[in-house]
Every structure is written in structure tokens, then in C-alpha cells.
Design an enzyme around this catalytic site. Structure first.
Site, short mmCIF file in Angstrom:
data_model
loop_
_atom_site.label_atom_id
_atom_site.label_comp_id
_atom_site.label_asym_id
_atom_site.label_seq_id
_atom_site.Cartn_x
_atom_site.Cartn_y
_atom_site.Cartn_z
CE LYS A 98 -4.03 -1.94 0.12
NZ LYS A 98 -4.88 -1.87 -1.08
CG ASP A 119 -3.61 -0.81 -4.44
OD1 ASP A 119 -4.46 -1.61 -3.98
OD2 ASP A 119 -3.92 0.21 -5.09
CD GLU A 172 -4.32 -3.37 -7.08
OE1 GLU A 172 -3.56 -4.36 -7.10
OE2 GLU A 172 -5.29 -3.29 -6.31
CG ASP A 207 -8.82 -2.44 -6.80
OD1 ASP A 207 -8.17 -2.68 -5.78
OD2 ASP A 207 -10.06 -2.63 -6.88
CE LYS A 262 -10.59 -5.00 -3.90
NZ LYS A 262 -9.63 -5.05 -5.04
CD1 TRP A 283 -5.08 -9.18 0.52
CD2 TRP A 283 -7.27 -8.92 0.96
NE1 TRP A 283 -5.18 -8.48 1.71
CE2 TRP A 283 -6.50 -8.30 2.00
CE3 TRP A 283 -8.65 -8.88 1.04
CZ2 TRP A 283 -7.10 -7.67 3.08
CZ3 TRP A 283 -9.25 -8.23 2.12
CH2 TRP A 283 -8.47 -7.64 3.13
C1 0XW Z 1 -6.05 -5.35 -0.92
N1 0XW Z 1 -7.46 -5.32 -1.19
C2 0XW Z 1 -7.94 -6.41 -2.04
C3 0XW Z 1 -8.14 -5.39 0.12
C4 0XW Z 1 -8.41 -3.99 0.56
O1 0XW Z 1 -9.73 -3.84 0.83
C5 0XW Z 1 -8.11 -3.10 -0.58
C6 0XW Z 1 -7.95 -4.01 -1.74
C7 0XW Z 1 -7.10 -3.40 -2.81
O2 0XW Z 1 -6.45 -4.09 -3.57
O3 0XW Z 1 -7.17 -2.18 -2.96
MG MG Z 2 -6.29 -2.37 -4.97
#
Ligand code: 0XW
Ligand code: MG
Length: 368
Positions: free
Chosen positions: A164, A193, A218, A241, A265, A320
Site C-alpha cells: 500500500k 497499490d 495498481e 482496481d 472485487k 486476497w
Molecule cells: C487489498 N485489497 C484487495 C483489500 C483492501 O480492501 C483493498 C484491496 C485493494 O487491492 O485495494
Molecule cells: Mg487495490
């Protein structure tokens, strides 16, 4: 068969690994919504949605339960085995709110498996993996700490790490990526990301500064337009994403060559029915992708693992799940866990998880 009852549960998932920090959000807990669907024949099926706070996407926990309150009365009496009818019904009573519709879609697939004696992955086309690759997301942090965690997670067997970044100076992000690359770069695949937070200027600067580092960017910037503007100058592959809020967005991105892959997602796309379509679109043009959701417990995890199990190996960027961060199981016997960087497919028909009433607690709303 008909839907006889829908029970909505609210579950507070506390994050035991400290704060979960992305650009734009630092969370100690998330608010999950689980729906138990009961048929007129007494069968039970489950769906879940758990936004990762109210800022990651245009979705939030209260909105999920409000959307379900809008739709649920109209779903009583509907055929739970007819996905087209369920989505027609939901769309006729509420515009948008895919993440709430995904809950019903997830329960549909769980029930289909229970009725037909099949695992959801088998209904989605068949499992490529019985042990599905996972990946670990490391919160925004100081370079040395992120590198330490990256080494720990690579030694635990995670084949892919998501760092992140964002919400700070771009030089801090560059330093973090470089430190992690020097520490584990040749043993795991790396993703940075930014969760939409970089300016095009900073994304370009980082990509030039890290041109020697094989890392996927990402969702570097907020919109597809910004990303399209800089994409020809980037030194790195781009995965979308947050920008893919519908199958239409996926088609647009694929058709315009805007990205090299996706972080999907299941909630944002509206459920497993749509995630399956997104998977098949990616297969046509060989675009790697993940099968995730934003957060959630065993039900969300099971849905993502079943979908992720059906993705061809060369396109599979892993699944994930939030269990490593929350330590929580709804199903005391068959909870979904990561082991050595992989997740075993749940046994049993449908999603393969059976939440215990004690873990779900009393419903906050019931319909039917
Ligand atoms: C890592 N994730 C899949 C879980 C978090 O909610 C955010 C998301 C992403 O990739 O942004
Ligand atoms: Mg993401």
C-alpha cells in the site's frame, strides 16, 4: 423453490494486526453485513458484503443494509435458483448498489451448490486450483518496517505482495518500493497499490525512478482518464482496481487497452455471476487478475476462493482474504485460512462454509 426469509446480520470485524492503512483510510475495524437466505424448503444460503470503510469505494456498511432493506421485501417469493430473475428483480427495485446485490447473488450460488451437490467453483466452470494462490497486502509504512514485513510474508510462502502506497510524499513511496525490492524482490511478485491517490505527475516520477524494479502499479491515479493520459510514458504494467465499478468499465478498459490486468472485487461487480464474466473477458485477451473483495469474513473469503480457483494459472494473480488481519471465523469448523501463501478450497457443496448462529448474532433486520 422460493425465498421464504432473508435475515440481515451486522458483524463488527476488528483488525488485530494494528491499523490497516491505505492512502485515504486507516482502519481498526470494519462493519460487515451477512445475509442468511432461507427457502420455503428450509435450505439456508449465505452472502456477505463488507466495505473497507466508507472511502475506498462509493459503498459503505450502512448503505449495504439500506439497499438490502429496499430490495428484500420484493425478493420474498422469488426463485432463488434463477440468477437472471434475481438480478432483474433487484434492478427493478434499486438502481446501482452492486455491493448489496452481490450479497444476494453470492447466496444464489451457495444455494445452487447445495441443491445440485456441487462446489461453487465447479458451477463456475471448474477448479484449476485446489490450493488457490493468495497474496498479502502490507499497509502504508516506513521503508524498513514494510521491508521487514515483506520478508516475513515471503518466508510464509506468499507468492505476491501488494504494498500500500500513497497519501504521503512520492519519495517515501519510492524509498519503500526500492527497500522491499532489495529485500525480497527476486522471490515474490510485487504490486504497488496507490488506491487512486497519485497525481499523474507523481506516478510518472515514481515509474521513472523505479524503472529498474519490476513492480505492477495498481490503480495509480483516481480515474481511467488520468491513467490513459500517462500510460504510454509509464515504465511499468498498470492494473485497475477501483475504476472498474461495472462490467462495462471492465469492457471499456480491456477494449481500449488501458491496463495490463485487474484487481477485481466480487462486491463491486455485483456478485459471482458478474465476476465470472469479468474472468472470461480477461481470458480472451490474456489479462491477469485477482478475485477479491474489499474485506469480509468466511462467506466473502469462500466466494473469492471459489472464483479464484477457476482462473487459469497464467492469469491468476491470487485471492486476497482478510482473515490474516482479523483472525475471525464465522464457521468454527470450516473457516477459510491462508497457509503457506495458499488457500485450500472449502469442502462441501455451495460455498462450503456454515456460519454458526452464535458468530452471526441476532439479525438486525428480517424479511418474509
Ligand atoms: C487489498 N485489497 C484487495 C483489500 C483492501 O480492501 C483493498 C484491496 C485493494 O487491492 O485495494
Ligand atoms: Mg487495490
Amino acid at each position: 423453490m422460493k425465498i421464504a426469509e432473508l435475515h440481515v446480520h451486522r458483524i463488527d470485524l476488528r483488525i488485530r494486526t494494528g491499523s490497516y492503512v491505505m492512502s485515504g483510510a486507516s482502519l481498526e475495524a470494519v462493519d460487515s453485513t451477512v445475509v442468511e437466505l432461507i427457502t420455503d424448503t428450509g435450505l439456508k444460503a449465505y452472502g456477505e458484503t463488507c466495505p473497507v470503510g466508507p472511502t475506498y469505494q462509493p459503498e459503505h456498511a450502512l448503505g449495504a443494509r439500506a439497499a438490502l432493506a429496499e430490495m428484500a421485501p420484493h425478493l420474498i417469493g422469488e426463485d432463488p435458483l434463477n440468477a437472471n430473475a434475481l438480478h432483474r428483480n433487484m434492478n427493478a427495485h434499486l438502481n446501482g448498489h452492486n455491493y448489496a446485490k452481490a450479497v444476494v447473488d453470492m447466496a444464489h450460488w451457495d444455494l445452487m451448490g447445495k441443491v445440485h451437490g456441487a462446489r461453487v467453483c465447479d458451477l463456475l466452470g471448474g477448479a484449476v486450483f485446489e490450493e488457490v494462490p493468495s497474496y498479502y497486502a502490507i499497509s502504508v509504512g516506513e521503508p524498513d518496517e514494510v521491508a521487514r514485513l515483506a520478508l516475513e510474508k515471503s518466508r510464509q510462502g506468499f507468492p505476491r505482495l501488494q504494498l500500500k502506497v500513497g497519501g504521503r510524499t512520492i519519495d517515501a513511496d519510492i524509498a519503500t518500493i526500492r527497500k522491499v525490492w532489495e529485500t525480497v524482490g527476486r522471490t515474490v511478485r510485487l504490486v504497488a497499490d496507490a488506491n487512486r491517490s497519485w497525481t499523474t505527475r507523481d506516478a510518472l516520477h515514481l515509474s521513472k525512478s523505479c524503472a529498474d524494479i519490476p513492480v505492477v502499479l495498481e490503480q495509480p491515479c483516481n480515474t481511467m482518464t488520468e491513467i490513459a493520459r500517462i500510460r504510454p510514458q509509464l515504465e511499468h504494467p498498470v492494473y485497475l482496481d477501483e475504476s472498474t465499478e461495472s462490467l462495462g468499465d471492465v469492457l471499456n478498459a480491456v477494449g481500449s487497452g488501458l491496463c495490463d490486468g485487474f484487481g477485481f472485487k466480487v462486491g463491486r461487480l455485483g456478485g459471482l455471476s458478474h465476476l465470472r464474466t469479468a474472468r472470461d473477458i480477461c481470458r480472451v485477451w490474456s489479462l491477469p487478475h485477482t478475485c477479491d473483495d474489499s474485506f469480509g469474513g468466511d462467506i466473502t473469503a469462500a466466494a473469492c476462493v471459489h472464483a479464484g480457483a477457476t482462473v487459469e494459472a497464467h492469469l491468476n494473480e491470487g485471492v486476497w482474504i482478510s482473515q490474516p488481519y482479523t483472525g475471525v471465523h464465522y464457521d468454527p469448523e470450516g473457516g477459510i485460512e491462508v497457509s503457506n501463501g495458499r488457500i485450500s478450497l472449502p469442502r462441501g457443496p455451495g460455498l462450503g462454509v456454515t456460519p454458526s448462529p452464535e458468530r452471526l448474532g441476532p439479525p438486525v433486520a428480517s424479511y418474509g
